[in-house]
Design an enzyme around this catalytic site. Structure first.
Site, PDB file in Angstrom:
ATOM      1  N   HIS A   1       0.934  -1.060   0.065  1.00 56.61           N
ATOM      2  CA  HIS A   1       0.290   0.152   0.003  1.00 56.61           C
ATOM      3  C   HIS A   1       0.972   1.249  -0.077  1.00 56.61           C
ATOM      4  CE1 HIS A   1      -3.497  -2.347   1.064  1.00 56.61           C
ATOM      5  NE2 HIS A   1      -2.804  -2.993   2.296  1.00 56.61           N
TER       6      HIS A   1
HETATM    7  C1  BDR Z   1      -2.597   1.087   5.451  1.00 57.02           C
HETATM    8  O1  BDR Z   1      -2.878   0.684   6.723  1.00 57.02           O
HETATM    9  C2  BDR Z   1      -1.871  -0.037   7.263  1.00 57.02           C
HETATM   10  O2  BDR Z   1      -2.024  -1.290   7.627  1.00 57.02           O
HETATM   11  C3  BDR Z   1      -0.593  -0.187   5.993  1.00 57.02           C
HETATM   12  O3  BDR Z   1       0.501   0.205   6.516  1.00 57.02           O
HETATM   13  C4  BDR Z   1      -1.306   0.807   5.159  1.00 57.02           C
HETATM   14  O4  BDR Z   1      -0.806   2.169   5.437  1.00 57.02           O
HETATM   15  C5  BDR Z   1      -3.730   0.020   4.518  1.00 57.02           C
HETATM   16  O5  BDR Z   1      -5.084   0.110   4.943  1.00 57.02           O
END
Ligand code: BDR
Ligand code: CA
Length: 315
Positions: free
Chosen positions: A235
């Site tokens: 992400h």
């Molecule tokens: C986001 O939530 C976190 O767990 C990850 O690092 C990312 O920033 C994804 O939903």
């Protein structure tokens, strides 16, 4: 010259994002925040990753709690330490004495018109800086956010983790008037590392890539068991792409409103993608002016190739 601070909560994909940003951009600082784990853990992880990678970048510890929500944790996905799977040596270095929010404000002032915050965690630090320093919104060049989604959530059916964790902060940031890229779940879930990629990191990588591979193995297994995915989404790396490889994501200028009250939709980023061309919409709610360039499509495999190449370059 554009300079960058990453505001993060490492976190597996945050760690990869730090390593990616440090290689591709002028990264002048790291601010940490609670999120995937406690701020003590996310700060320790940021320091350890930097040491392991030989990166000399100031780390400033940010906020431990959301503005008004009750803190939730990403432990289910990232484990107790925030980066389970990796054997990170305890860091020798410490965060700088300046708190994260003050660091953001000071750097925005020093680099007026040149600083981009790459925000890949709950937006509490960024919102607090915007609220505390009235000049901040005109000093910042932009904010690139991994957060929200044009449709589906992960923590709830409608909300993504970073915006759900502190919706009040997300609202402040999206309403700030600072130019924003929103790279949300709708694209980031298509940018993932699979078992073969982890094997490649182990086989071809140096010490750092092998440790990251151990961490990503844990993270991938959680993604498989929780969401039924076959890849581990990177992400947070995606929030760099608007600045590093502009042709790998497509955007649409969009009005994004953050839901702070909905019983089922708190933390949702409501993206007006209707494509209305006129305000003469009768009984329909008219489109408000866009406040973000929202990611709507992505070349995921190309981004993963870049990520792997970058990790393999580290000793
Ligand atoms: C986001 O939530 C976190 O767990 C990850 O690092 C990312 O920033 C994804 O939903
Ligand atoms: Ca994150």
């Amino acid at each position: 010259m554009t300079v960058f601070i990453i505001d993060c909560d490492p976190g597996h994909d945050d760690a990869v994002a730090i390593l990616f940003g440090a290689r591709h951009c002028q990264l002048i600082g790291i601010t940490t925040v609670y999120g995937n784990s406690t701020v003590a853990n996310t700060t320790r992880n940021a320091l350890s990753i930097c040491e392991l990678a030989g990166l000399d970048i100031p780390v400033a510890m940010g906020l431990a709690e959301p503005l008004s929500a009750t803190r939730i944790s990403g432990e289910m996905v990232h484990g107790k330490t925030g980066m389970d799977g990796a054997e990170l040596p305890p860091p020798r270095s410490k965060p700088i004495p300046q708190p994260g929010v003050d660091f953001l404000i000071e750097q925005a002032d020093r680099h007026r018109g040149e600083l981009v915050i790459v925000a890949v965690a709950p937006l509490s630090n960024v919102a607090t800086a915007l609220e505390r320093e009235p000049g901040m919104k005109s000093w910042l060049k932009a904010i690139s956010i991994m957060g929200g989604s044009t449709h589906i959530g992960n923590v709830t059916p409608s909300a993504e983790f970073n915006t759900f964790t502190d919706p009040e902060a997300a609202e402040i940031v999206f309403e700030s008037g600072v130019p924003i890229h929103m790279v949300g779940l709708n694209v980031t879930t298509k940018v993932g590392i699979g078992r073969g990629d982890i094997k490649r990191l182990r086989g071809e990588g140096g010490k750092l890539a092998r440790e990251i591979a151990n961490a990503l193995h844990f993270y991938l297994e959680r993604q498989i068991s929780i969401y039924g995915r076959t890849i581990a989404p990177m992400h947070d790396v995606c929030a760099w792409i608007p600045y590093t490889h502009t042709n790998l994501i497509d955007y649409q200028a969009t009005r994004v409103s953050v839901e702070t009250r909905g019983r089922y939709t708190r933390g949702m980023t409501v993206c007006d993608l209707r494509g209305l061309v006129t305000r003469e919409t009768g009984s329909m709610a008219a489109a408000e002016p866009a406040n973000a360039e929202v990611a709507i499509d992505v070349r995921g495999e190309a981004i993963i190739e870049l990520v792997l190449d970058t990790l393999l370059e580290y000793p």
